[in-house]
Design an enzyme around this catalytic site. Structure first.
Site, PDB file in Angstrom:
ATOM      1  N   ASP A 163      84.614 -32.106  55.310  1.00 42.31           N
ATOM      2  CA  ASP A 163      83.343 -32.812  55.212  1.00 42.31           C
ATOM      3  C   ASP A 163      82.929 -33.259  56.610  1.00 42.31           C
ATOM      4  O   ASP A 163      83.155 -34.385  57.019  1.00 42.31           O
ATOM      5  CB  ASP A 163      83.527 -34.017  54.292  1.00 42.31           C
ATOM      6  CG  ASP A 163      82.203 -34.482  53.738  1.00 42.31           C
ATOM      7  OD1 ASP A 163      81.188 -33.794  53.978  1.00 42.31           O
ATOM      8  OD2 ASP A 163      82.180 -35.532  53.081  1.00 42.31           O
ATOM      9  N   LYS A 209      84.268 -28.413  44.157  1.00 46.75           N
ATOM     10  CA  LYS A 209      84.174 -29.783  44.666  1.00 46.75           C
ATOM     11  C   LYS A 209      85.049 -30.754  43.870  1.00 46.75           C
ATOM     12  O   LYS A 209      85.225 -30.602  42.660  1.00 46.75           O
ATOM     13  CB  LYS A 209      82.711 -30.263  44.598  1.00 46.75           C
ATOM     14  CG  LYS A 209      81.734 -29.380  45.348  1.00 46.75           C
ATOM     15  CD  LYS A 209      81.708 -29.671  46.824  1.00 46.75           C
ATOM     16  CE  LYS A 209      80.865 -30.848  47.154  1.00 46.75           C
ATOM     17  NZ  LYS A 209      79.566 -30.550  47.674  1.00 46.75           N
ATOM     18  N   CYS A 236      56.363 -58.886  60.746  1.00 48.89           N
ATOM     19  CA  CYS A 236      57.764 -58.871  60.326  1.00 48.89           C
ATOM     20  C   CYS A 236      58.638 -58.166  61.363  1.00 48.89           C
ATOM     21  O   CYS A 236      58.344 -57.050  61.770  1.00 48.89           O
ATOM     22  CB  CYS A 236      57.886 -58.169  58.978  1.00 48.89           C
ATOM     23  SG  CYS A 236      59.556 -58.200  58.347  1.00 48.89           S
ATOM     24  N   GLU A 274      91.073 -22.624  50.953  1.00 49.25           N
ATOM     25  CA  GLU A 274      91.092 -23.535  52.107  1.00 49.25           C
ATOM     26  C   GLU A 274      90.501 -24.872  51.700  1.00 49.25           C
ATOM     27  O   GLU A 274      89.628 -24.908  50.831  1.00 49.25           O
ATOM     28  CB  GLU A 274      90.127 -22.990  53.176  1.00 49.25           C
ATOM     29  CG  GLU A 274      90.750 -22.306  54.325  1.00 49.25           C
ATOM     30  CD  GLU A 274      89.648 -21.863  55.290  1.00 49.25           C
ATOM     31  OE1 GLU A 274      89.959 -21.718  56.447  1.00 49.25           O
ATOM     32  OE2 GLU A 274      88.486 -21.680  54.887  1.00 49.25           O
ATOM     33  N   CYS A 326      60.709 -62.511  57.612  1.00 50.38           N
ATOM     34  CA  CYS A 326      59.540 -63.160  58.232  1.00 50.38           C
ATOM     35  C   CYS A 326      58.855 -64.164  57.299  1.00 50.38           C
ATOM     36  O   CYS A 326      57.858 -64.756  57.668  1.00 50.38           O
ATOM     37  CB  CYS A 326      58.528 -62.107  58.690  1.00 50.38           C
ATOM     38  SG  CYS A 326      57.638 -61.347  57.332  1.00 50.38           S
ATOM     39  N   CYS A 336      57.692 -56.333  51.806  1.00 51.24           N
ATOM     40  CA  CYS A 336      57.204 -57.472  52.558  1.00 51.24           C
ATOM     41  C   CYS A 336      55.766 -57.162  52.963  1.00 51.24           C
ATOM     42  O   CYS A 336      55.466 -56.053  53.389  1.00 51.24           O
ATOM     43  CB  CYS A 336      58.088 -57.636  53.792  1.00 51.24           C
ATOM     44  SG  CYS A 336      57.302 -58.583  55.075  1.00 51.24           S
ATOM     45  N   LYS A 342      87.857 -27.827  51.875  1.00 54.08           N
ATOM     46  CA  LYS A 342      86.455 -27.863  52.319  1.00 54.08           C
ATOM     47  C   LYS A 342      86.266 -29.152  53.111  1.00 54.08           C
ATOM     48  O   LYS A 342      86.301 -30.250  52.567  1.00 54.08           O
ATOM     49  CB  LYS A 342      85.505 -27.832  51.134  1.00 54.08           C
ATOM     50  CG  LYS A 342      84.053 -27.789  51.576  1.00 54.08           C
ATOM     51  CD  LYS A 342      83.127 -27.599  50.396  1.00 54.08           C
ATOM     52  CE  LYS A 342      81.694 -27.385  50.836  1.00 54.08           C
ATOM     53  NZ  LYS A 342      81.129 -28.482  51.614  1.00 54.08           N
ATOM     54  N   TYR A 349      86.624 -21.548  60.457  1.00 54.25           N
ATOM     55  CA  TYR A 349      86.880 -20.878  59.176  1.00 54.25           C
ATOM     56  C   TYR A 349      86.140 -19.570  58.962  1.00 54.25           C
ATOM     57  O   TYR A 349      86.378 -18.883  57.988  1.00 54.25           O
ATOM     58  CB  TYR A 349      86.587 -21.817  58.002  1.00 54.25           C
ATOM     59  CG  TYR A 349      85.256 -22.538  58.092  1.00 54.25           C
ATOM     60  CD1 TYR A 349      84.065 -21.846  58.008  1.00 54.25           C
ATOM     61  CD2 TYR A 349      85.225 -23.920  58.271  1.00 54.25           C
ATOM     62  CE1 TYR A 349      82.862 -22.509  58.104  1.00 54.25           C
ATOM     63  CE2 TYR A 349      84.016 -24.588  58.363  1.00 54.25           C
ATOM     64  CZ  TYR A 349      82.838 -23.876  58.282  1.00 54.25           C
ATOM     65  OH  TYR A 349      81.644 -24.528  58.377  1.00 54.25           O
ATOM     66  N   CYS A 360      59.794 -62.712  52.118  1.00 59.91           N
ATOM     67  CA  CYS A 360      60.610 -61.792  52.914  1.00 59.91           C
ATOM     68  C   CYS A 360      61.721 -62.575  53.627  1.00 59.91           C
ATOM     69  O   CYS A 360      61.448 -63.573  54.287  1.00 59.91           O
ATOM     70  CB  CYS A 360      59.721 -61.095  53.931  1.00 59.91           C
ATOM     71  SG  CYS A 360      60.627 -60.206  55.201  1.00 59.91           S
TER      72      CYS A 360
HETATM   73  S1  IVH Z   1      82.755 -21.052  54.644  1.00 57.16           S
HETATM   74  C1  IVH Z   1      80.004 -17.789  54.481  1.00 57.16           C
HETATM   75  N1  IVH Z   1      84.820 -22.680  54.677  1.00 57.16           N
HETATM   76  O1  IVH Z   1      80.585 -26.217  53.785  1.00 57.16           O
HETATM   77  C2  IVH Z   1      80.866 -18.957  54.458  1.00 57.16           C
HETATM   78  N2  IVH Z   1      82.641 -23.612  54.797  1.00 57.16           N
HETATM   79  O2  IVH Z   1      78.627 -26.043  51.670  1.00 57.16           O
HETATM   80  C3  IVH Z   1      80.228 -20.178  54.938  1.00 57.16           C
HETATM   81  N3  IVH Z   1      82.599 -26.021  55.027  1.00 57.16           N
HETATM   82  O3  IVH Z   1      78.008 -24.942  55.773  1.00 57.16           O
HETATM   83  C4  IVH Z   1      81.032 -21.354  54.951  1.00 57.16           C
HETATM   84  N4  IVH Z   1      84.762 -26.319  55.034  1.00 57.16           N
HETATM   85  O4  IVH Z   1      79.762 -26.443  56.873  1.00 57.16           O
HETATM   86  C5  IVH Z   1      83.469 -22.567  54.703  1.00 57.16           C
HETATM   87  N5  IVH Z   1      86.706 -23.991  54.765  1.00 57.16           N
HETATM   88  C6  IVH Z   1      85.378 -23.886  54.782  1.00 57.16           C
HETATM   89  C7  IVH Z   1      84.536 -25.002  54.896  1.00 57.16           C
HETATM   90  C8  IVH Z   1      83.164 -24.811  54.895  1.00 57.16           C
HETATM   91  C9  IVH Z   1      83.567 -26.907  55.107  1.00 57.16           C
HETATM   92  C10 IVH Z   1      81.149 -26.375  55.043  1.00 57.16           C
HETATM   93  C11 IVH Z   1      80.323 -25.536  55.971  1.00 57.16           C
HETATM   94  C12 IVH Z   1      79.232 -24.946  55.127  1.00 57.16           C
HETATM   95  C13 IVH Z   1      79.237 -25.862  53.952  1.00 57.16           C
HETATM   96  C14 IVH Z   1      78.710 -25.165  52.726  1.00 57.16           C
END
Ligand code: IVH
Length: 673
Positions: free
Chosen positions: A121, A318, A436, A117, A415, A430, A119, A229, A412
């Protein structure tokens, strides 16, 4: 009394069901079957009926998403099951090693299936449903305890208030990520800039800031979305066999799941998925910072279990942070709340991940020297997920002849007080702490705080209003406040205004240690302020103290001494002090005799609760007698005071053979002094 006909009830229920279904098709399946205008018509009909028959309004009606009462603060929610984080991998090797570990643990020789899946942000949230209805929603917090954000989460139309279908768990906790799509984020910031409101650094902060609004009506206006998720609590029906089936099931129950998920037969396919997602990344409407691989079989997941806060069966792969080249056009210095000057590079704007970057932090002067950065340089910029963009390095091969060195300003920019560069801490500050504008609010809050001038009722919010409305500029102005300007403030009755003026008046009688502490000189905490007061006994003497003089005081080293000298040398600060004293702030003269300080040179450590006084009271007493109160036991400790339910400090004291005082012997000692 009017009786409500069954027909009306049925009509309302039918409309609600229809609206929920269209919401589901639109948000979860992304496959609407009616026009937006038709949907709006249905919604209007329901609203009208509910207005006519308010007794029939129910909390889970689609019209009831936005509550009208702001919270004063968020309540804490203890998660029944902790919210976990993920192990990170930054290379294919680490991912392959992860797969090896899993197969070894499961004692499996063949390939493992993974659910892959993106990830997201954003901000992790958890939603608990009981008997199909949304009971509460909470943030992740520290993983154990989060904040109750139910009212805010309800405002997201893609969050079901009622689980779809008939067969679902009695209690179901679904977890997911709230985020603000990129385009909406850019538009939000554009409007914020136009209206001179706060902009967010990135979509993730925007999502977090929006979810943490105390007023749900504000959250409702923010374009937030969610993908689910995983799950926490699950009771009452059979658990699906795989992660993939779990997600399909969640989707049927009305929870939006990411359409890019896929099942890979082995780890090589996972790596191919990573490449594929990385290619589409910039086209996705939301920010992602990698992909997640999860062992697909739930049985295997259970067998693998957890290590501290992470599942063994999942890993985040990542993406490397994105780097681009641009030019530094200028450098400005920003002054923070504590007076620290941060150099910020103004860049020729560049586009990264759908966001235009025109500023980057240069951190401090040392970093600028280390990276050899000049104005006019071509530089490599990195933007990594949640951090502010930074300059990674200079493209030296393309350096122009027209570069200009970056210089720390002597004064600064806010101020015009002198700037002091701390050679060891790399930070430039400063020195106009008391005047300030950038530091004003914090300086006044500190000045008024309980352990400083102790002005009761003058809280942070009030100080912020007074400064924002330009009623006070420095701490000295507090002593010239008039009733009329106070009662004009929001939520301020005459009585409370009167009380505040009285508290200000009362604070005029103080002590020299308190006053010195209240000035907020860098690194001069309560203990140092006391030592300074007893050593110099008079403010005039302290004004003239040199760095050498100051170092005669125990606790004061060369750095603290420099801060003190810089503070008193700044004539703006002196002017404020004189104004405060002219307003009538005074203290009893300190007699310089050793008998004043019978415990000088002794260090105390406190543990456990005392019956006769609080820890703070005891600390003050001991310090007034010249003793030092430390936080941990060491060879330098003279006594450890042990109250009820002491902590590990008692053991340490016994180990180091340090004299232990119980409450009775402590009181005895204090009485003798
Ligand atoms: S699974 C036990 N799936 O990433 C599984 N997390 O670095 C727990 N996150 O706290 C998380 N996309 O906020 C999972 N497809 C995804 C995700 C995901 C983003 C975040 C989540 C978690 C953090 C961990």
């Amino acid at each position: 009394m009017m009786t409500i006909s069954n027909k009306i009830i049925q009509q309302i229920e039918k409309l609600r069901a229809e609206i929920n279904e269209h919401n589901y098709r639109y948000h979860v399946l992304d496959a609407p079957i009616i026009q937006d205008s038709e949907f709006d018509q249905l919604f209007k009909q329901l609203k009208k009926l509910e207005e006519d028959y308010p007794d029939l309004i129910q909390a889970d009606s689609p019209t009831q998403r936005v509550g009208a009462t702001p919270l004063r603060e968020f309540h804490q929610v203890k998660h029944e099951k902790p919210m976990l984080s993920l192990e990170n991998a930054f290379s294919a090797e680490e991912v392959v090693a992860f797969d090896h570990r899993i197969r070894e643990r499961l004692e499996i020789n063949k390939a493992i299936e993974y659910l892959c899946e993106p990830k997201l942000d954003g901000l992790a949230v958890t939603l608990l449903y009981e008997k199909g209805k949304l009971k509460y929603a909470a943030t992740r917090g520290d993983g154990e305890t989060g904040e109750d954000i139910t009212d805010n989460i309800r405002t997201l139309k893609m969050v079901p208030l009622q689980i779809r279908g008939k067969k679902y768990p009695q209690r179901l906790e679904v977890r997911g990520e709230v985020f603000m799509p990129k385009a909406e984020f850019i538009e939000f910031n554009r409007l914020a800039l136009q209206n001179q409101e706060k902009q967010f650094v990135n979509p993730r902060n925007a999502a977090a800031g929006s979810v943490r609004q105390l007023d749900p009506r504000m959250t409702a206006k923010r374009p937030l979305e969610i993908y689910f998720y995983s799950i926490g609590i699950f009771s009452g029906v059979d658990f699906p066999l795989t992660q993939n089936e779990l997600l399909s099931q969640l989707s049927e129950w009305g929870f939006r799941v990411n359409p890019y998920r896929t099942v890979s037969q082995n780890i090589t396919e996972c790596l191919a998925y990573y490449d594929k997602i990385q290619k589409v990344r910039s086209h996705l409407p939301y920010e992602i910072d990698g992909v997640v691989y999860k062992v697909n079989s739930i049985r295997d997941q259970t067998e693998l279990g957890f290590i501290t806060r992470r599942p063994r069966w999942a890993i985040a792969h990542k993406f490397p942070s994105e780097e681009v080249v641009t030019i530094i056009e200028a450098v400005e210095f920003q002054v923070g709340r504590t007076g620290a000057l941060t150099p910020v590079a103004r860049l020729q704007p560049v586009f990264v991940h759908g966001v235009t970057i025109s500023n980057a932090t240069l951190h401090n002067m040392q970093e600028i020297t280390r990276k050899d950065i000049h104005i006019g340089d071509k530089v490599l910029i990195r933007r990594a997920g949640d951090v502010i963009p930074e300059v990674v390095s200079v493209v030296l091969e393309e350096r122009s002849a027209k570069i200009i060195p970056i210089q720390l300003p002597k004064k600064c920019p806010i101020c015009y007080s002198l700037v002091e560069q701390d050679p060891e801490q790399a930070i430039a500050r400063c020195t106009g702490g008391l005047i300030c504008e950038a530091q004003r609010k914090e300086a006044i809050k500190h000045f008024a705080s309980r352990r400083a001038m102790d002005i009761e009722g003058l809280g942070d919010k009030l100080i912020e209003q007074l400064v924002d409305k330009k009623i006070i500029h420095t701490v000295a102005d507090l002593y010239f406040l008039k009733l009329a300007s106070l009662i004009n403030l929001e939520r301020m009755a005459e009585k409370s205004a009167q009380n505040i003026l009285e508290a200000i008046e009362k604070s005029k009688k103080t002590t020299l240690p308190r006053f010195l502490y209240a000035l907020g000189i860098r690194e001069v905490g309560e203990a140092t302020a006391k030592q300074l007061a007893y050593y110099f006994t008079d403010l005039e003497v302290l004004y003239k103290a040199t760095i050498d003089d100051l170092q005669q005081v125990s606790d004061v080293g060369p750095i603290v001494a420099k801060h003190i000298v810089a503070f008193f040398q700044e004539k703006h600060n002196r002017a404020v002090i004189e104004k405060i004293i002219a307003a009538g702030v005074h203290w009893e003269k300190i007699e310089k005799t050793e008998t004043n300080r019978p415990l000088a040179g002794k260090t105390f450590v406190l543990t456990g609760t005392l019956m006769s006084m609080t820890r703070d009271q005891l600390k003050e007493k001991l310090e007034n007698l010249g003793a030092k109160v430390a936080g941990s036991v060491s060879n330098k400790t003279s006594y450890v005071v042990v109250g009820d339910q002491p902590g590990s400090k008692l053991n340490q004291a016994q180990k180091l053979n340090i004299e232990i005082l119980n409450e009775a012997s402590l009181l005895n000692l204090l009485n003798k002094k």
